[in-house]
Design an enzyme around this catalytic site. Sequence first.
Site, short mmCIF file in Angstrom:
data_model
loop_
_atom_site.label_atom_id
_atom_site.label_comp_id
_atom_site.label_asym_id
_atom_site.label_seq_id
_atom_site.Cartn_x
_atom_site.Cartn_y
_atom_site.Cartn_z
N HIS A 150 0.79 -1.24 0.00
CA HIS A 150 0.00 0.00 0.00
C HIS A 150 0.81 1.27 0.00
O HIS A 150 0.24 2.36 0.03
CB HIS A 150 -0.92 0.05 1.21
CG HIS A 150 -2.02 -0.96 1.19
ND1 HIS A 150 -3.24 -0.70 0.63
CD2 HIS A 150 -2.07 -2.22 1.65
CE1 HIS A 150 -4.01 -1.77 0.76
NE2 HIS A 150 -3.31 -2.72 1.37
N LYS A 166 -8.42 13.94 4.68
CA LYS A 166 -7.54 12.77 4.67
C LYS A 166 -6.59 12.94 5.84
O LYS A 166 -6.59 13.99 6.49
CB LYS A 166 -6.75 12.69 3.37
CG LYS A 166 -6.08 14.01 2.96
CD LYS A 166 -5.38 13.92 1.61
CE LYS A 166 -6.31 14.08 0.44
NZ LYS A 166 -6.43 12.92 -0.40
N ARG A 167 -5.77 11.91 6.13
CA ARG A 167 -4.79 12.08 7.18
C ARG A 167 -3.88 13.26 6.89
O ARG A 167 -3.64 13.61 5.73
CB ARG A 167 -3.96 10.80 7.33
CG ARG A 167 -4.71 9.68 8.02
CD ARG A 167 -5.13 10.07 9.43
NE ARG A 167 -4.01 10.06 10.33
CZ ARG A 167 -3.74 9.07 11.18
NH1 ARG A 167 -4.54 8.02 11.26
NH2 ARG A 167 -2.69 9.13 11.96
N LYS A 185 0.94 14.56 1.52
CA LYS A 185 -0.40 14.87 1.00
C LYS A 185 -0.56 16.38 0.77
O LYS A 185 -1.52 16.82 0.13
CB LYS A 185 -1.47 14.36 1.96
CG LYS A 185 -1.48 12.82 2.08
CD LYS A 185 -2.55 12.36 3.06
CE LYS A 185 -2.48 10.87 3.37
NZ LYS A 185 -3.09 10.01 2.34
N THR A 215 -8.36 6.85 -1.99
CA THR A 215 -9.71 6.33 -2.19
C THR A 215 -10.74 7.43 -1.91
O THR A 215 -11.83 7.40 -2.45
CB THR A 215 -9.98 5.12 -1.28
OG1 THR A 215 -9.45 5.40 0.02
CG2 THR A 215 -9.32 3.87 -1.82
N LYS A 237 -14.39 8.62 -3.76
CA LYS A 237 -15.66 8.95 -3.09
C LYS A 237 -16.13 10.32 -3.53
O LYS A 237 -17.32 10.53 -3.81
CB LYS A 237 -15.48 8.92 -1.57
CG LYS A 237 -15.20 7.53 -1.03
CD LYS A 237 -14.59 7.52 0.37
CE LYS A 237 -13.91 6.18 0.61
NZ LYS A 237 -13.00 6.18 1.77
C1 GLG Z 1 -2.53 3.46 1.87
C2 GLG Z 1 -2.15 4.52 0.88
C3 GLG Z 1 -3.32 5.05 0.07
C4 GLG Z 1 -4.19 3.92 -0.43
C5 GLG Z 1 -4.63 3.07 0.75
C6 GLG Z 1 -5.43 1.86 0.32
O1 GLG Z 1 -1.45 5.56 1.49
O2 GLG Z 1 -2.83 5.78 -1.02
O3 GLG Z 1 -5.32 4.42 -1.09
O4 GLG Z 1 -3.52 2.58 1.45
O5 GLG Z 1 -4.71 1.10 -0.59
N1 GLG Z 1 -1.78 3.61 4.12
C7 GLG Z 1 -2.74 3.90 3.28
O6 GLG Z 1 -3.75 4.44 3.67
#
Ligand code: GLG
Length: 832
Positions: free
Chosen positions: A367, A558-559, A564, A666, A670
């Site tokens: 991820h 988002k976080r 970001k 993601t 949304k």
């Molecule tokens: C990660 C990534 C995101 C991703 C999510 C789900 O940073 O970009 O969309 O997983 O695959 N740690 C995360 O949240």
Amino acid sequence: MDARYKSREIERRSLDVDGLKRSFLEWLVYSVGKDARAATRRDWFHTVALAVRDRLVDRWMDTTRTYYQQDAKRVYYLSLEFLIGRLLTNSLANLGITDQCRQALDRIGLNLDDVVEAEPDAALGNGGLGRLAACFLDSMASEALPGYGYGIRYEFGLFEQRFEHGWQVEYPEQWLQFGNPWEFPRPEVLYPVQFYGRVEEFRDSVGERAYRWVDAERVLAMAYDTPVVGYGGDTINTLRLWSARATRDFNFGHFNDGAYMKAVEQKVLTENLSRVLYPNDATEGGKELRLKQEYFFTSASLQDILRRYLQHHSNFDSLPDKAAIQLNDTHPAIGIAELMRLLVDQHGVTWDKAWDITRATFSYTNHTLLPEALEAWPVRMMERVLPRHMQIIYEINAKFLNRSKARAAGDNARLSRLSLIDERGDRRVRMGNLAFLGSHKVNGVSALHTELMKQTVFADFHAEFPERINNKTNGITPRRWLHQANPPLAALITSRIGNGWIKDLSQIKALAEKADDLVFREEFRRAKRKNKKRLAAYIARQTGVDVQVDSLFDVQVKRMHEYKRQLLNILQAIALYNEMRDNPTVSWVPVTKIFAGKAAPSYHMAKLIIKLINDVAKVVNHDPSVHDNLKIVLLPNYNVTAAEIIMPAADLSEQISTAGMEASGTGNMKLALNGALTIGTLDGANVEIREHVGEDNIFIFGLTAEEVNDLRASGGFNPRDVIASNPSLKRALDMISTGVFSPDDPHRYHPILQALTDGGDHFLVTADFSDYCQAQQAAMDLYRDQEEWTRKAILNTANMGWFSSDRTIMEYATEIWDVHPVKPEHPAETET
Ligand code: GLG
């Protein structure tokens, strides 16, 4: 059967208004133990949840029984996080009884929306990774796939965020405080999990060298099951979460010494294992407790999976045909060594056979490429906590490197990169390498991310196993993120194309032709406005700031993370603020900047950025010279429930990470599905969103991943030059550094300014600033033309069908798991 019992049986299943109402009244008294006059909102929530739960239990058991009877191949999704949020609305909608429930409550004089509000969020995750797991559960059940989620039942979910004087302060999130009506404790489903101790070598019955793990400490993992209702309520799968329990024998030893208090203390310490979710997103703490949590839930899950398998089989040859185990990131990657241990040490399978079975059973999803997030456990810690696993990892590594050596032809650098052990400095176990080696498939979460995996972190492994890496672009469930979160838009869509889109989001494509229909546009705008009003009211409640419903709602939720780039967004807000003050006679497009997101408690830079946003908001929101044309709000405690209010109300979706750093995203999906236009870099899934919605319907700006790479590699990037040549950026930074936003502490933001200048601006905020401002200007210009804006918004919604997690999950099912839909048999419903 006793007639009264029988009638209650039927009542429990009844889905009509009268039956529901009767159950509510009965549950309130006999299970919650309250009288209607004394019942609080929370009592009613528990009442309704229990009554709804009754209506899914039969089908849940039918589903499980069908899987068992057919000995279907199951998929096990192992994840340290499941960010599920509230379940009442979701269960009602997926069972198709929302209206009936609303009416039943109406007759008792209650409002369903109020009852829903009393449910706490199950915040068992940090962000995208945990929410993805929750969307996948919904999709597996909706696609009738035999899927199980396995994780930890944290007593404390992700912390509650509040702002005190603009600073983030964390409070414990006690979501279980008043009980959880959705879960079924299974005190009989209990597995021992060991830690510490040592490994003893011995000769087995045929004289072969064998090993056993002795003198270890034992903890018990107890199961709690939550039903996962698929859309339509036909398939109801299981999410099994483990909770730590002290063993009894462990305590008895101390009783005999008379050390009663010590024994109780030990019990509490042991059970701390499942107490709290680590609040880090994309970075690892490297803490022993975290390693123990990972092993704890992985071991319990594997024991449970093998027990289920052995109900039908007497050897392990067909395990890969009956079980697919998906590793959600490296957190459960120790499972590879654990399955080897269970097969070899406990079940006497030979090493080579066990290895073939293991590899054929596991697959792994990566991820993130952020180096600080790639788990690497100190060898010394592993040797102490999991001594037998460390041995097994050495053995896997030795066999692998021996094989590779033949082909590496003296390329030692390459071999040391392939090794499961990082030998540089303090030796560490590379969990990503272990996960890769022990899996038959490894996937990234967007096309770009998967490509970068091949080129960077797993380049050597990719050369070694060219077939192993594959892409599975993330998705989101349309049930929660459109059908439930956005009733006005959902109703509008259904009025035009029917409700097939809820189950098959590709059907939403049919809306595209409505983009030119003036009446439809008007209604689309009306739905958006309704959502914006709801969000405006929420903002007023949460922050006390009044925002204009007809302003452009520009959303970044988002976080909080430097990559970001919330910082880029707030710098642009300052520049816009200056322009508005400089040109008071211009008729500005009113803009509301909406931020929300938590920072990891130990991430100082992210917390400082939160404070900066709050400080800037305070100045801007109180400045009469901008005539309310600019408002900035940072909503506290972003979670799934807040997201459900924010996503439907957004006009503009900020997806502005430094290219190459956001694996997928993601939230971007949304927001676009709910008709927001994206302003973003060519990063993660933004690239694919652009392909689907069309480049005219998205605002793309900034350096590409390749350009970022080249710029960093060239060493020639100097942020000071960029700042000097951009007056509006320079002015914004000067205002920060002279304390315009922090008169009480003018130097407060020195670390941020330092990072942007002498620090080399690693995230390239300054490099992308000017391009970003232009894209923002283009968005504001377009917003003046409401018809054109709406047309593009409709095209966004219409073209997001591919981003359904149903599509993603079916790709996993066919290309990785080889798992097929199984229709549950519901005998009780055919009985007369
Ligand atoms: C990660 C990534 C995101 C991703 C999510 C789900 O940073 O970009 O969309 O997983 O695959 N740690 C995360 O949240």
